[in-house]
Each structure stands twice: as structure tokens, then as C-alpha cells.
Design a protein around this motif. Structure first.
Motif, PDB file in Angstrom:
ATOM      1  N   GLU A  50      -2.852  -8.540   1.684  1.00  0.00           N
ATOM      2  CA  GLU A  50      -1.934  -8.558   0.875  1.00  0.00           C
ATOM      3  C   GLU A  50      -1.205 -10.075   0.403  1.00  0.00           C
ATOM      4  OE1 GLU A  50       0.633  -5.955  -0.131  1.00  0.00           O
ATOM      5  OE2 GLU A  50      -1.252  -4.600  -0.099  1.00  0.00           O
TER       6      GLU A  50
ATOM      7  N   HIS B 184      -1.977  -9.145  -5.410  1.00  0.00           N
ATOM      8  CA  HIS B 184      -1.695 -10.152  -4.000  1.00  0.00           C
ATOM      9  C   HIS B 184      -0.800 -11.357  -4.788  1.00  0.00           C
ATOM     10  CE1 HIS B 184      -5.622  -8.831  -2.328  1.00  0.00           C
ATOM     11  NE2 HIS B 184      -4.915  -7.708  -2.254  1.00  0.00           N
TER      12      HIS B 184
ATOM     13  N   GLY C  34      -1.756  -1.155  -3.049  1.00  0.00           N
ATOM     14  CA  GLY C  34      -1.192  -2.519  -2.336  1.00  0.00           C
ATOM     15  C   GLY C  34      -0.662  -3.370  -3.427  1.00  0.00           C
ATOM     16  N   GLY C  35      -0.430  -4.678  -3.063  1.00  0.00           N
ATOM     17  CA  GLY C  35      -0.034  -5.670  -3.847  1.00  0.00           C
ATOM     18  C   GLY C  35       1.671  -5.397  -4.069  1.00  0.00           C
TER      19      GLY C  35
END
Length: 451
Positions: free
Chosen positions: A208, A239, A372-373
Motif C-alpha cells: 500500500e 499506491h 487496495g490503494g
């Protein structure tokens, strides 16, 4: 193919001569596709040259797509030379006319882009146009971007978009066979660019917070000539590198001589602060900042700023072709960057894009699909089976990008990349979209969250 016959067709036994002779034979049809060539050692022995000479010729033919080598069949002719193609970028899938929702390309929402008319008129009325003097960057554009640059750049250049900037930097830094380290997953077009240079790609795993220190440390053992990464708005994962992670990476890069190439692909649309390694290594860092998604793709403008010698190599290479980027386009961007109304419009677009991304991520998380991110114009969605997920989405009229485009080799987990910039703002429509994506991702079961 008979090795003695091939040797008789080669008048110049240098690497270039061998490649040229075989190119002529393939182009004229004397040697056809699927013909198996002699071994490197066999041809070298027949010609009375080193195996390295023949291997170099084979490498040149392979780079132009004329031959392929595999373990079972040896080296096989593919056909006449062809223009190298960005295979990952072009591998989007063709599902006919049934697709109603395109989440494949992370292009900006045209309704959120600033108008260009006034800026174009101002730039077209400027003094000094229609001059063949090669101006790397106009004074107006440099004055507009330099105050916000994250480190003191000694070289400046305007180029035709972010990917062109990265391509030219890699092309002028790496020779065929050199190694370039790059985060993985990463932009599909970045991988196409690196493969086109003939460089060996060294993957650097991420989390991340950007490239993992242990992964970069291992990559640096291969002595790469360049390290390419996205400090924020990372595509495809979203990210953004933190100050702490940047310090860890800097400690590893300190003793190396590696050129650091930072790709700031969404620039002012990023919700994350820019953390640049150039603050520590200004003499070997180059930042490429694109303005296509924030201010208009038809401007085709990115600014390259950083290490003077690296930027100068790009300037020299460009002198063989376009020479410089249109001063009208450069000063159009300068005008936009200096306009308070445009700055408000870009800030509004940044908020809208972030909200759309976050809403879809929340809808998917509520259905057991965790992405994610925290930045960017796309979501990196874990799926149980990539091909099956693509087919399921296509059956519902939705096109997305396969995750396999964004990795160098086979990935341990399957993913899809979903562009979020043009998502619907209607809650009901977004909920229905999330239902289909979750169905495609899980196949009716459970999947592990994205790392």
C-alpha cells in the motif's frame, strides 16, 4: 535448415552481417515461417566465428519479431520484420457491440476538464511563434511548473505526454541487455516500453505504501541502470509512497548509481502529496509529470524535470525527429496552470474522481471484495479466476482490463483493473454495477483480499 547452406548465404560473418543476410532470406520468402534454424554453436562453427557473434545476430532478429527461441523447438522463424507492437496495451479484448459500460481505460471525464478556448487564443497570440529555434521548454511553462516541482531540477523539457517522457528516458539510458527495475504490478504501457528498449525487466514488489524495501534491495543486486516507479496515483493499484517508505528506499539507493525515473501520471488529480526521491538525489532523479488527465489529453503535454545529463540525452534524441514540443501547446498549458478558475476546476475534478473511486471500493467491500490503494483513477480488484471474471462481466455488458496485463510474468493471484474516472454518480446504478463485479470476482465463493 541445413547449416552449411545457410553459411553460404552469409557474405559478412559479423553479427550485423548475419542478421542482415537472414533478414533478406526471410523477407524474400526463401526462408519461410516455422523454419527451424541451426543452433548458435553449429552456425558459429560453420562460419568460423564465436558463438557470441551469432547470439548477437539472433538477438537482433528476435528484437524485430522475426524469430523466436523456445526450449523444445529451438529457434524458429516467425516471418518478415514487423513494427514492434505494445502487446499489453492493445490486449483489451473484443466483445462485440453489446458492451454498454467501458471500465477499461482510465481516461478523464470530459465534463470535468477545463475549457481550452481562452488558453489556446492567448498562446496563439504570443510573440516568437513560427521560429525554428528549438526551445526545450517555454519560459512561461517553466515559470508555471517550477515553483511546484518537488526538488530543484537542473534540466527541463516539455514532451508529448507522460509515456513519451518515460520511453525516451529509458531509451537513452538502457542498452539492449541492460537491466531496469520497476514496481510490479505497474502500468501496462510502461512494461511495453521497457520491453521495446530490449532491457531486462527486474520486478519490484509493492504494498500500500509503494515499492517494498526488501524487493528493491534484491533488485539492486542486479545493478539496474534505472529504477522506474510511480510515487503516487499508482496504476493499477492506487499506491502512494509515504515519507517513511521514501526514506527506506533512499537508504538502499544511496550507494547505487541507478537513475531514478518518477512517473507522476495523474499529476494534479492525485489526492496524495508528492514524495520524491529527487529531494535526496537531485543529480540522478528525473520526474515526468503528465497534464493530459488533469488539463486535457489533446494538449499531449508532460514536463520532464531533473538530472541535467539525463534530460539532455532526451533532448539530443528528440533532435532526430520533432525537435521540440509546440510552443502554442506549451503556453496553453502555462496559461491554464496560471488561471485561478482552472485551478478550482481541477480541484473539483480531483474531489469527484476520489469520491467515485471510494464509493465503488466501499460497495465492493460490502460484498466481500476488498480492494487496495487510496489514490488514482482505477481499482485493483482481486478475482478468483481472471478469464471467467472477464466473460461474466462481458455477458453483462461491462468491459474491464485483465490484471495479467500489468505484471511481468504469471501472477500468484488474479486481478482485474477497473477504471473509475467515468463511473456513474447514481447510487442505484453504482449498486447494480457492484453486484455484477462482485459476482464476477467471487464466482459465488470467497476470495482473499488483494495484498
Amino acid at each position: 535448415m541445413d547449416v552449411a547452406w545457410l553459411a553460404r548465404q552469409i557474405g559478412d560473418p559479423s553479427a550485423r552481417g548475419i542478421a542482415a543476410a537472414l533478414t533478406d532470406l526471410i523477407r524474400e520468402g526463401t526462408v519461410t515461417a516455422q523454419t527451424r534454424l541451426p543452433t548458435v554453436r553449429g552456425l558459429a562453427r560453420e562460419l568460423g566465428v564465436s558463438s557470441g557473434t551469432v547470439a548477437e545476430a539472433w538477438s537482433e532478429l528476435r528484437r524485430h519479431g522475426m524469430i523466436r527461441t523456445d526450449r523444445r523447438r529451438g529457434t524458429v522463424v516467425l516471418g518478415p520484420p514487423d513494427v514492434p507492437r505494445p502487446i499489453r496495451y492493445e490486449r483489451l479484448g473484443h466483445w462485440g457491440d453489446r458492451l454498454a459500460i467501458d471500465l477499461t481505460i482510465a481516461s478523464p471525464d470530459t465534463a470535468l476538464l477545463p475549457p481550452l478556448e481562452a488558453a489556446l487564443a492567448a498562446a496563439a497570440g504570443a510573440q516568437g511563434l513560427n521560429d525554428y529555434a528549438r526551445e526545450t521548454i517555454t519560459p512561461g511553462l517553466r515559470a508555471a511548473v517550477e515553483p511546484g516541482w518537488p526538488f530543484p531540477a537542473r534540466g527541463w523539457l516539455a514532451v508529448g505526454g507522460g509515456y513519451e517522457g518515460v520511453q525516451l528516458l529509458c531509451q537513452t539510458t538502457a542498452l539492449p541487455g541492460d537491466r531496469i527495475a520497476i514496481e510490479e504490478p505497474t502500468g501496462a504501457r510502461l512494461l511495453d516500453i521497457l520491453e521495446r528498449t530490449g532491457a531486462q525487466i527486474i520486478p519490484v514488489a509493492c504494498d500500500e505504501h509503494g515499492p517494498l524495501p526488501a524487493a528493491l534491495e534484491q533488485a539492486l543486486r542486479a545493478r539496474p541502470v534505472a529504477f522506474v516507479y510511480q510515487p503516487r496515483g499508482q496504476s493499477p493499484c492506487g499506491h502512494a509512497v509515504t515519507e517513511e517508505r521514501s526514506a527506506e528506499l533512499a537508504a538502499l539507493l544511496e550507494p547505487a548509481k541507478t537513475l531514478i525515473v518518477e512517473d507522476d501520471g495523474i499529476g494534479e488529480l492525485s489526492v496524495s502529496p508528492m514524495v520524491s526521491l529527487g529531494a535526496r538525489f537531485p543529480d540522478r532523479t528525473v520526474l515526468v509529470r503528465s497534464y493530459s488527465k488533469s488539463h486535457g489529453p489533446d494538449l499531449r503535454i508532460a514536463v520532464v524535470g531533473g538530472a541535467a545529463d539525463a534530460v539532455e540525452r532526451v533532448r539530443v534524441l528528440r533532435s532526430f525527429g520533432t525537435g521540440w514540443t509546440s510552443r502554442i501547446l506549451q503556453d496553453t498549458l502555462a496559461h491554464l496552470l496560471g488561471d485561478a478558475g482552472v485551478r478550482e476546476r481541477v480541484a473539483h475534478a480531483r474531489e469527484v474522481y476520489a469520491r467515485r473511486r471510494a464509493r465503488l471500493a466501499a460497495e465492493l467491500a460490502a460484498r466481500g471484495v476488498r480492494t487496495g490503494g487510496r489514490d488514482g483513477l482505477a481499482l485493483w480488484v482481486p478475482v478468483r479466476d481472471e478469464p471467467a471474471a472477464l466473460v461474466t462481466l462481458a455477458a453483462h455488458g461491462i468491459s474491464v482490463a485483465p490484471g495479467s496485463r500489468y505484471v511481468i510474468g504469471p501472477a500468484p493471484r488474479h486481478h482485474l483493473r477497473l477504471a473509475t474516472a467515468r463511473l456513474t454518480d447514481d447510487p442505484d446504478e453504482l449498486s447494480a454495477l457492484a453486484d455484477v463485479i462482485a459476482l464476477a470476482a467471487t464466482g459465488g465463493g470467497r476470495i482473499s483480499p488483494s495484498p
